[in-house]
Enzyme design. Structure first.
Site, mmCIF file in Angstrom:
data_model
loop_
_atom_site.group_PDB
_atom_site.id
_atom_site.type_symbol
_atom_site.label_atom_id
_atom_site.label_comp_id
_atom_site.label_asym_id
_atom_site.label_seq_id
_atom_site.Cartn_x
_atom_site.Cartn_y
_atom_site.Cartn_z
ATOM 1 N N SER A 535 33.466 13.139 65.169
ATOM 2 C CA SER A 535 33.419 12.189 65.987
ATOM 3 C C SER A 535 33.094 10.823 65.337
ATOM 4 C CB SER A 535 32.459 12.487 67.201
ATOM 5 O OG SER A 535 32.255 11.808 68.131
ATOM 6 N N ASP A 617 41.296 16.860 73.757
ATOM 7 C CA ASP A 617 40.004 15.790 73.212
ATOM 8 C C ASP A 617 40.590 14.365 74.010
ATOM 9 O OD1 ASP A 617 38.207 14.163 72.536
ATOM 10 O OD2 ASP A 617 38.421 14.592 70.207
ATOM 11 N N HIS A 649 36.855 17.959 72.339
ATOM 12 C CA HIS A 649 36.164 17.171 71.224
ATOM 13 C C HIS A 649 35.443 18.130 70.631
ATOM 14 C CE1 HIS A 649 34.926 13.398 69.724
ATOM 15 N NE2 HIS A 649 34.102 13.484 69.843
#
Length: 683
Positions: A535, A617, A649
């Protein structure tokens, strides 16, 4: 471009041989028991929890509900179901309710009697049930449960049509379903029995025609609502605002006798964790003052129903609690038990509502959940970097803590430590160092630098099955997991400092961390370092790739990272995130987006990189990963793209997670071997 033959060779060498495997590895981590939070009965002598075990041989979970005895420390399995069990909630000292999914379109609330080990269905519902709250008065019970209303879902067409946001959120398209809260009533037939009968014809949708949804997507659950016999308090997004551009949620109260609805909070940011005190007159919650900022400080508010007065508790406290529960501390002092990050741990605190004192109650490991019975001891769910979730109790008078049920996987407490090193602007930066179980201080080990997501997040002394430092350590690495500028748990100013500065101070802190490794860790081979991040951590990997620090690493791993900050805004679902961290939209503040845009520095990319992304995601779409891989391939940089079609994600499914670990470990092991890091001899 690599030949098919070389790709096949890589696939064959990817799996570590049995001789190379450490005692603790990705497979053993993923097969270790996974426990829910423990829930104490009102008396405080029994607890219940769910334990799941995944088998790679059978490719399925086995799940059961367990009973834990506080005095004997013994635990025993009460129920085994192939179906999903959840929402454990005591209704008496010897009986509890739970929800079970019967199929994809229905579920049941069941009552289990601990005394005679029997269960029976209390209520059948036409949708999934997630969480349950119970209120009681004179043997009459009111049950509030969260579920999904699918009445507005259009079908069976696969076409989606939208006139407003969200179009999609986290990992699913908005189909018209909504989270809501239902209400049923039960009667207890005799005083000393656990026999109940439902007294309402069907569940009432308490949020119908209000325009409100609770729990709040995508991660809302039991913490989003609380109820007693007369009241329900909950949080919901402000329906007057665009949910994709604003974080504001409001605390609401519903009178369960009259069904009257009123709002209690006035904050411009998000509210969470509404809690009713036992007296029914006081309501506490957490609230953020800053709009569009999901990592603003959570401040404790207490509202008095009779007077309508509201006050801010412990205004001086510079931590951001994630959850609160009403309770009684030493000498009968009423207040709130709060869990908050503090210097790399999740600590339990007591917060006095009268004196505004904040008292730390725990020191070691991390607390993820508490259960507050009538007794003088709280039940805790804790974990650490070496312990999956385990259960403990703490006496509120003495603060003596004892373990009720361990959960060991054979990792040693001496295998990890915390350090501090000088960072930017005079800040001290915290890091965890995790070593192999077979660590020999006379030897040198390659180093894996882990960069967390968020960016307002942290590496805490807690267990994870997604990014577990012990897995990397026992593959032969010294793990250096640091909390650079922007991390949580070190004061709100430190957290806020990353805004408008994504590639600035945090990058410099990581540089200083690498210098610390070189100068202070004699057992670390600084010539064999790799860096990995997810991320925001993946953003930082791509940022490092285009800057001098990138040349100090032999290989990089980018999981669900940012390649282009402009595209990230345009493609994501929660627009408020970029609006806050980059000071507006790209057309309002393009200079900041461009300043910290990894794609502007691809001319300098040179280090081998593994890129991982998932098709579901919707936070950072897979085009970000494909774009990074396109650049790496075009420039002839050794690279590999790993795509999970059925993950979001996070990579959650065990078989996918095992593949993820094998790919990642094989990549970093290859580039830290005794060979020229620029040689592509395996691929």
């Amino acid at each position: 471009m690599h030949s098919l033959f070389k790709q096949l060779v890589f696939f064959l060498v990817m799996t570590l041989t049995a001789a190379d495997k450490a005692a603790f590895d990705a497979e053993s981590m993923l097969e270790a028991p996974r426990r829910s939070a423990v829930v104490s009965n009102p008396l405080g002598n029994l607890g219940i929890f769910i334990e799941s075990n995944y088998s790679f041989a059978d490719h399925k979970y086995n799940s059961g509900i367990y009973l834990l005895n506080e005095s004997t420390r013994n635990h025993q399995e009460l129920l085994v179901h192939g179906k999903s069990n959840k929402a454990l909630t005591w209704i008496t000292d010897s009986a509890f309710l739970y929800a079970r999914e019967d199929n994809s379109s229905s579920s049941s609330i069941l009552l289990f009697d601990v005394n005679n080990r029997s269960e029976r269905i209390i209520y059948n519902h036409n949708s999934s049930i997630s969480d349950i709250r119970i209120g009681e008065k004179n043997n009459h019970y009111r049950i509030v449960f969260s579920s999904v209303d699918n009445s507005l879902v259009k079908g069976p067409s696969n076409v989606h049509v939208y006139d407003h946001l969200f179009v999609r959120h986290w990992d699913r398209w908005n189909t018209g379903s909504r989270n809501t809260l239902y209400f049923i009533e039960l009667d207890k037939k005799t005083e000393n029995s656990n026999y109940f009968e439902i007294s309402s014809e069907k569940a009432i949708d308490l949020l119908k025609e209000t325009g409100l949804e609770s729990p709040v997507e995508p991660f809302g659950g039991l913490s989003d609502f609380d109820s007693n016999y007369d009241k329900l308090v909950f949080v919901a997004k402000d329906p007057k605002l665009n949910p994709a551009t604003q974080t504001k949620t409001v605390v609401y109260e519903i009178n369960l006798n009259t069904r009257n609805l009123k709002s209690l909070s006035t904050a411009k940011g998000a509210c969470s964790s509404p809690r009713l005190a036992k007296d029914g007159n006081h309501i506490a919650w957490l609230e953020m003052q800053t709009p569009q900022y999901e990592s603003d400080q959570n401040q404790i508010m207490v509202y008095e129903s009779e007077s309508g007065a509201k006050k801010h508790i412990a205004r001086h406290w510079d931590r951001s609690p994630s959850s609160i529960e009403w309770g009684v501390f030493k000498g009968g002092e009423p207040g709130l038990f709060a869990i908050a990050e503090n210097y790399g741990k999740q600590i339990l605190f007591f917060v006095s509502i009268f004196h505004h004192q904040v008292i730390p109650m725990t020191e070691e490991h991390s607390v993820s959940s508490i259960s507050v019975p009538k007794s003088s001891s709280l039940w805790l769910t804790k974990s650490s970097l070496i312990n999956p979730p385990y259960y403990a109790k703490i006496n509120v008078e003495t603060l003596n803590e004892s373990v009720l049920l361990e959960n060991n996987v054979g990792l040693s407490p001496t295998s990890y430590e915390e350090i501090w090193f000088p960072g930017t602007h005079g800040h001290r930066i915290h890091a965890w160092i995790v070593k192999p179980e077979s660590f020999d201080k006379s030897k040198k080990y390659p180093v894996a630098v882990l960069i967390h997501g968020g960016p307002q997040g942290s590496w805490t002394d807690s267990w994870s099955t997604r990014w577990n430092p012990a897995v990397f350590a026992n593959a032969g690495f010294i793990v250096f997991a640091l909390d650079p500028t922007g991390s949580t748990g070190y004061g709100q100013r430190f957290t806020d400092s990353i805004a408008l500065d994504w590639g600035g101070k945090p990058y410099k802190d990581i540089e200083l961390g690498v210098e610390y490794i070189k100068n202070h860790l004699s057992y670390a081979d600084s010539e064999k370092m790799v860096a990995l991040g997810a991320s925001y951590g993946g953003y930082m990997i791509n940022w490092i790739q285009g800057h001098p620090l990138g040349r100090q690493f032999r290989a990089l791993v980018c999981h669900d990272g940012v390649f282009n900050t402009l595209n990230t805004f345009y493609n994501t679902e929660e627009l408020y995130f970029s609006i806050h961290d980059f000071g507006g939209t790209p057309w309002e503040n393009r200079v900041i987006y461009e300043r910290w845009n990894p794609s502007n520095f691809v001319n300098y990319w040179a280090t081998p990189e593994l890129v991982i992304h998932s098709s579901k995601d919707y936070r950072l779409t897979e085009s970000e990963g494909i774009a990074a891989f396109n650049v790496l391939q075009y420039k002839g940089i050794p690279s590999r793209l790993l795509v999970f079609e059925d993950e979001n994600h996070w990579v959650i499914k065990p078989d996918n997670s095992l593949r993820w670990h094998k790919e990642v470990l094989s990549w970093i092991l290859h580039y830290t071997k005794d060979c020229n890091a620029n040689e592509d001899e395996t691929f």
